[in-house]
Design a protein around this motif. Structure first.
Motif, PDB file in Angstrom:
ATOM      1  N   ARG A  41       0.808  -1.236   0.000  1.00 56.58           N
ATOM      2  CA  ARG A  41       0.000   0.000   0.000  1.00 56.58           C
ATOM      3  C   ARG A  41       0.829   1.268   0.000  1.00 56.58           C
ATOM      4  NH1 ARG A  41      -2.807  -1.032   5.572  1.00 56.58           N
ATOM      5  NH2 ARG A  41      -0.647  -1.661   5.841  1.00 56.58           N
ATOM      6  N   ALA A  95      -0.643  -8.944   4.813  1.00 58.04           N
ATOM      7  CA  ALA A  95      -1.439  -9.314   5.981  1.00 58.04           C
ATOM      8  C   ALA A  95      -1.483  -8.168   6.971  1.00 58.04           C
ATOM      9  CB  ALA A  95      -0.845 -10.554   6.658  1.00 58.04           C
ATOM     10  N   ASN A  97      -2.644  -7.506  11.281  1.00 54.68           N
ATOM     11  CA  ASN A  97      -2.959  -8.244  12.495  1.00 54.68           C
ATOM     12  C   ASN A  97      -2.844  -7.344  13.716  1.00 54.68           C
ATOM     13  OD1 ASN A  97      -3.386 -10.317  14.378  1.00 54.68           O
ATOM     14  ND2 ASN A  97      -2.241 -11.789  13.148  1.00 54.68           N
ATOM     15  N   LEU A  99      -3.630  -7.970  18.282  1.00 52.54           N
ATOM     16  CA  LEU A  99      -4.189  -8.848  19.320  1.00 52.54           C
ATOM     17  C   LEU A  99      -5.440  -8.202  19.885  1.00 52.54           C
ATOM     18  CD1 LEU A  99      -0.954  -9.915  21.263  1.00 52.54           C
ATOM     19  CD2 LEU A  99      -2.468 -11.433  19.952  1.00 52.54           C
ATOM     20  N   CYS A 100      -6.531  -8.946  19.904  1.00 56.88           N
ATOM     21  CA  CYS A 100      -7.772  -8.414  20.481  1.00 56.88           C
ATOM     22  C   CYS A 100      -8.717  -9.579  20.783  1.00 56.88           C
ATOM     23  CB  CYS A 100      -8.427  -7.450  19.481  1.00 56.88           C
ATOM     24  SG  CYS A 100      -9.876  -6.622  20.150  1.00 56.88           S
ATOM     25  N   SER A 106     -14.356  -5.188  17.226  1.00 53.77           N
ATOM     26  CA  SER A 106     -15.500  -4.650  16.472  1.00 53.77           C
ATOM     27  C   SER A 106     -15.691  -5.469  15.196  1.00 53.77           C
ATOM     28  CB  SER A 106     -15.270  -3.176  16.120  1.00 53.77           C
ATOM     29  OG  SER A 106     -14.265  -3.065  15.134  1.00 53.77           O
ATOM     30  N   ASN A 108     -15.947  -4.324  12.333  1.00 55.43           N
ATOM     31  CA  ASN A 108     -15.043  -3.776  11.306  1.00 55.43           C
ATOM     32  C   ASN A 108     -13.607  -4.255  11.516  1.00 55.43           C
ATOM     33  OD1 ASN A 108     -14.523  -2.224   8.991  1.00 55.43           O
ATOM     34  ND2 ASN A 108     -13.721  -0.555  10.265  1.00 55.43           N
ATOM     35  N   ILE A 116      -8.109  -8.162   4.292  1.00 61.40           N
ATOM     36  CA  ILE A 116      -6.709  -8.059   3.847  1.00 61.40           C
ATOM     37  C   ILE A 116      -6.149  -9.463   3.597  1.00 61.40           C
ATOM     38  CG2 ILE A 116      -4.361  -7.352   4.472  1.00 61.40           C
ATOM     39  CD1 ILE A 116      -5.629  -5.161   6.262  1.00 61.40           C
ATOM     40  N   ALA A 144      -0.235 -18.910   8.443  1.00 68.10           N
ATOM     41  CA  ALA A 144       0.316 -18.783   9.803  1.00 68.10           C
ATOM     42  C   ALA A 144      -0.180 -19.957  10.649  1.00 68.10           C
ATOM     43  CB  ALA A 144      -0.115 -17.454  10.431  1.00 68.10           C
ATOM     44  N   LYS A 161      -6.552 -16.990   7.977  1.00 68.06           N
ATOM     45  CA  LYS A 161      -5.450 -17.855   7.539  1.00 68.06           C
ATOM     46  C   LYS A 161      -5.941 -19.288   7.284  1.00 68.06           C
ATOM     47  CE  LYS A 161      -1.849 -14.929   7.744  1.00 68.06           C
ATOM     48  NZ  LYS A 161      -1.050 -14.515   6.581  1.00 68.06           N
ATOM     49  N   GLU A 194       7.409  -7.370  12.033  1.00 68.05           N
ATOM     50  CA  GLU A 194       6.240  -6.682  12.601  1.00 68.05           C
ATOM     51  C   GLU A 194       5.299  -7.674  13.294  1.00 68.05           C
ATOM     52  OE1 GLU A 194       6.043  -3.512  12.844  1.00 68.05           O
ATOM     53  OE2 GLU A 194       4.042  -3.512  13.741  1.00 68.05           O
ATOM     54  N   LEU A 199       2.652  -9.803  17.980  1.00 68.87           N
ATOM     55  CA  LEU A 199       1.968 -10.987  18.496  1.00 68.87           C
ATOM     56  C   LEU A 199       2.771 -11.854  19.454  1.00 68.87           C
ATOM     57  CD1 LEU A 199       0.188 -10.383  15.903  1.00 68.87           C
ATOM     58  CD2 LEU A 199      -0.300 -12.796  15.969  1.00 68.87           C
ATOM     59  N   ILE A 200       4.061 -11.930  19.235  1.00 71.57           N
ATOM     60  CA  ILE A 200       4.815 -12.961  19.948  1.00 71.57           C
ATOM     61  C   ILE A 200       5.447 -12.403  21.223  1.00 71.57           C
ATOM     62  CG2 ILE A 200       6.549 -14.796  19.725  1.00 71.57           C
ATOM     63  CD1 ILE A 200       4.661 -15.109  17.452  1.00 71.57           C
TER      64      ILE A 200
HETATM   65  C1  HXC Z   1      -8.630  -3.545  18.324  1.00 73.00           C
HETATM   66  C2  HXC Z   1      -8.280  -2.584  16.254  1.00 73.00           C
HETATM   67  C3  HXC Z   1      -6.881  -2.505  16.491  1.00 73.00           C
HETATM   68  C4  HXC Z   1      -6.382  -3.000  17.747  1.00 73.00           C
HETATM   69  C5  HXC Z   1      -7.281  -1.679  14.533  1.00 73.00           C
HETATM   70  N1  HXC Z   1      -8.468  -2.060  15.036  1.00 73.00           N
HETATM   71  N2  HXC Z   1      -6.295  -1.958  15.392  1.00 73.00           N
HETATM   72  N3  HXC Z   1      -9.147  -3.102  17.150  1.00 73.00           N
HETATM   73  N4  HXC Z   1      -7.294  -3.513  18.624  1.00 73.00           N
HETATM   74  N5  HXC Z   1      -5.084  -2.970  18.057  1.00 73.00           N
HETATM   75  C6  HXC Z   1      -9.783  -1.897  14.410  1.00 73.00           C
HETATM   76  C7  HXC Z   1     -10.117  -0.422  14.236  1.00 73.00           C
HETATM   77  O1  HXC Z   1     -10.604   0.154  15.438  1.00 73.00           O
HETATM   78  C8  HXC Z   1     -11.176  -0.468  13.131  1.00 73.00           C
HETATM   79  O2  HXC Z   1     -12.417  -0.850  13.616  1.00 73.00           O
HETATM   80  C9  HXC Z   1     -10.673  -1.615  12.257  1.00 73.00           C
HETATM   81  O3  HXC Z   1      -9.799  -2.415  13.076  1.00 73.00           O
HETATM   82  C10 HXC Z   1      -9.896  -1.116  11.046  1.00 73.00           C
HETATM   83  O4  HXC Z   1      -8.827  -0.317  11.492  1.00 73.00           O
HETATM   84  P1  HXC Z   1      -8.070   0.701  10.513  1.00 73.00           P
HETATM   85  O5  HXC Z   1      -6.941   1.279  11.288  1.00 73.00           O
HETATM   86  O6  HXC Z   1      -9.059   1.622   9.875  1.00 73.00           O
HETATM   87  O7  HXC Z   1      -7.579  -0.326   9.361  1.00 73.00           O
HETATM   88  P2  HXC Z   1      -6.461  -0.166   8.262  1.00 73.00           P
HETATM   89  O8  HXC Z   1      -5.963   1.251   8.170  1.00 73.00           O
HETATM   90  O9  HXC Z   1      -6.976  -0.810   7.061  1.00 73.00           O
HETATM   91  O10 HXC Z   1      -5.216  -1.003   8.875  1.00 73.00           O
HETATM   92  C11 HXC Z   1      -5.275  -2.409   8.970  1.00 73.00           C
HETATM   93  C12 HXC Z   1      -4.632  -2.909  10.286  1.00 73.00           C
HETATM   94  C13 HXC Z   1      -3.233  -2.250  10.498  1.00 73.00           C
HETATM   95  C14 HXC Z   1      -4.576  -4.418  10.219  1.00 73.00           C
HETATM   96  C15 HXC Z   1      -5.540  -2.486  11.445  1.00 73.00           C
HETATM   97  O11 HXC Z   1      -2.701  -2.640  11.748  1.00 73.00           O
HETATM   98  C16 HXC Z   1      -2.274  -2.614   9.386  1.00 73.00           C
HETATM   99  O12 HXC Z   1      -2.298  -1.972   8.329  1.00 73.00           O
HETATM  100  N6  HXC Z   1      -1.401  -3.624   9.574  1.00 73.00           N
HETATM  101  C17 HXC Z   1      -0.416  -4.032   8.545  1.00 73.00           C
HETATM  102  C18 HXC Z   1       0.862  -4.483   9.177  1.00 73.00           C
HETATM  103  C19 HXC Z   1       0.692  -5.704  10.070  1.00 73.00           C
HETATM  104  O13 HXC Z   1      -0.307  -5.841  10.803  1.00 73.00           O
HETATM  105  N7  HXC Z   1       1.703  -6.592  10.036  1.00 73.00           N
HETATM  106  C20 HXC Z   1       1.729  -7.766  10.879  1.00 73.00           C
HETATM  107  C21 HXC Z   1       1.267  -8.945  10.131  1.00 73.00           C
HETATM  108  S1  HXC Z   1       1.565 -10.335  11.192  1.00 73.00           S
HETATM  109  P3  HXC Z   1     -13.604   0.238  13.996  1.00 73.00           P
HETATM  110  O14 HXC Z   1     -14.727  -0.609  14.455  1.00 73.00           O
HETATM  111  O15 HXC Z   1     -13.023   1.113  15.083  1.00 73.00           O
HETATM  112  O16 HXC Z   1     -13.887   0.986  12.737  1.00 73.00           O
HETATM  113  C22 HXC Z   1       0.526 -11.546  10.824  1.00 73.00           C
HETATM  114  C23 HXC Z   1       0.572 -12.863  11.514  1.00 73.00           C
HETATM  115  C24 HXC Z   1       1.714 -13.146  12.374  1.00 73.00           C
HETATM  116  O17 HXC Z   1      -0.246 -11.410   9.967  1.00 73.00           O
HETATM  117  C25 HXC Z   1       1.534 -14.527  12.956  1.00 73.00           C
HETATM  118  C26 HXC Z   1       2.472 -14.807  14.105  1.00 73.00           C
HETATM  119  C27 HXC Z   1       2.241 -16.152  14.756  1.00 73.00           C
END
Ligand code: HXC
Ligand code: NAP
Length: 268
Positions: A41, A95, A97, A99-100, A106, A108, A116, A144, A161, A194, A199-200
């Motif tokens: 992105r 991907a 992710n 923790l929640c 939510s 969303n 994603i 994963a 996954k 990341e 997560l870990i």
């Molecule tokens: C609770 C959360 C949250 C959190 C986001 N949300 N983070 N809820 N706890 N920590 C909720 C938001 O409140 C919102 O819901 C919805 O998720 C979407 O959030 P946005 O920020 O608008 O989404 P977006 O900008 O599209 O970003 C996506 C993302 C972000 C996943 C939230 O963290 C991201 O872009 N991540 C990419 C990098 C990443 O995560 N890498 C790690 C991959 S590791 P509401 O209801 O408020 O609208 C992996 C597996 C590893 O995949 C396995 C290890 C064993």
């Protein structure tokens, strides 16, 4: 037999390939001579990845695209295929992710990760299809461990996954007749990434607990995953399709992971 993995002149596309594990995979293919396309992105991630790959002497191409946008994904492949020709190997690893616990997540938040990871993987594989070298293309999904082993605070990613694992098998079935192989890699905890930070483990105590949960007693590296990707994309894996392969220091065979459970409980 001497194993020699050479991707000279081959076109390898890594979606979500600008950081972390997937970028490690892109670099490994570049080291083996491939022309490497990467997409994700954020413009800054794409530019940074291209700069590193170019400094290594690779022929590279980069595109900004969100895997949730079916048309943008299609345009990314169109663009890359015009530049480097049919795709010999595709890695789909974008991907997101966090923790929640499920009762605090939510709708969303759940939908965002499924969009994603799972819908995005479908978009990538589906749009790539028209541009794949056939016969011969190798497709690699990044899944994963939580696809098969339940993990607290991972309802969204575990469901997504698990879907990727089945998507891998169904596409291997449907596209096998085209000479296209479809497999998945399931990485264990990969240090310095990341996903690992989110997560870990972050603290020394969490690190020690998480390391104890790996039978080989060490975390993985991006190169550990890249080596498996190179193998799966090479002719040495020409009879492997529909496989979901753990690369995790043995983690998948341990059904009870008290140390990892404690580490993730501390993170949540
Ligand atoms: C609770 C959360 C949250 C959190 C986001 N949300 N983070 N809820 N706890 N920590 C909720 C938001 O409140 C919102 O819901 C919805 O998720 C979407 O959030 P946005 O920020 O608008 O989404 P977006 O900008 O599209 O970003 C996506 C993302 C972000 C996943 C939230 O963290 C991201 O872009 N991540 C990419 C990098 C990443 O995560 N890498 C790690 C991959 S590791 P509401 O209801 O408020 O609208 C992996 C597996 C590893 O995949 C396995 C290890 C064993
Ligand atoms: P990462 O560095 O955050 O990698 C994710 C990549 O996907 C980034 O390049 C990101 O770039 C891209 N991306 C995220 N959302 C996207 C979207 N909507 N569209 C397009 N690209 C998107 O994380 P990582 O830890 O290395 O994880 C890589 C892969 O390994 C993931 O599939 C993950 O599930 C899997 N995995 C990781 C671990 C681990 O220990 N790290 C363990 C098991 C599995 P942009 O932000 O620029 O989009």
């Amino acid at each position: 037999m001497r194993m020699d993995i050479d991707f000279q002149g081959r076109h390898v596309f890594v979606f979500g390939g600008t950081t972390g594990i997937n970028f490690g995979i892109a670099q490994a293919f570049a080291r083996c001579g491939a022309r490497v396309s990467v997409a994700s992105r954020k413009r800054e991630n794409v530019d940074a990845a291209l700069a590193v790959l170019a400094a290594q002497g690779a022929q590279t191409h980069g595109v900004c695209a969100d895997v949730r946008d079916f048309d943008a994904v299609g345009a990314a492949f169109e663009d890359a295929a015009q530049r480097f020709g049919p795709i010999d190997a595709l890695v789909s690893g974008a991907a997101g992710n966090f923790l929640c616990p499920a009762n605090a997540m939510s709708a969303n938040g759940f939908r965002t990760v499924v969009d994603i990871d799972l819908v995005g993987s479908f978009n990538v594989l589906r749009q790539a299809y028209a541009h794949l070298r056939r016969p011969g293309a190798s497709l690699i999904n990044i899944t994963a461990p939580q696809a098969t082993v339940a993990m607290r605070s991972q309802a969204h990613a575990a469901a997504a996954k698990a879907g990727i694992d089945q998507l891998t098998r169904v596409l291997a079935l449907e596209w096998g007749a085209d000479g296209i192989r479809v497999n998945a890699i399931s990485p264990g905890p990969i240090d310095g990434t990341e996903g690992f930070r989110r997560l870990i483990a972050r603290t020394e105590e969490e690190l020690a607990l998480a390391r104890e949960a790996v039978p080989l007693r060490r975390f993985g590296t991006p190169d550990d995953i890249a080596n498996l990707a190179l193998f799966l994309a090479s002719p040495y894996a020409s009879y492997i399709s529909g496989a979901v392969i753990p690369c995790d220091g043995g983690g998948a065979i341990d059904s009870v992971k008290p140390a990892l459970e404690r580490a993730s409980a501390q993170q949540a």
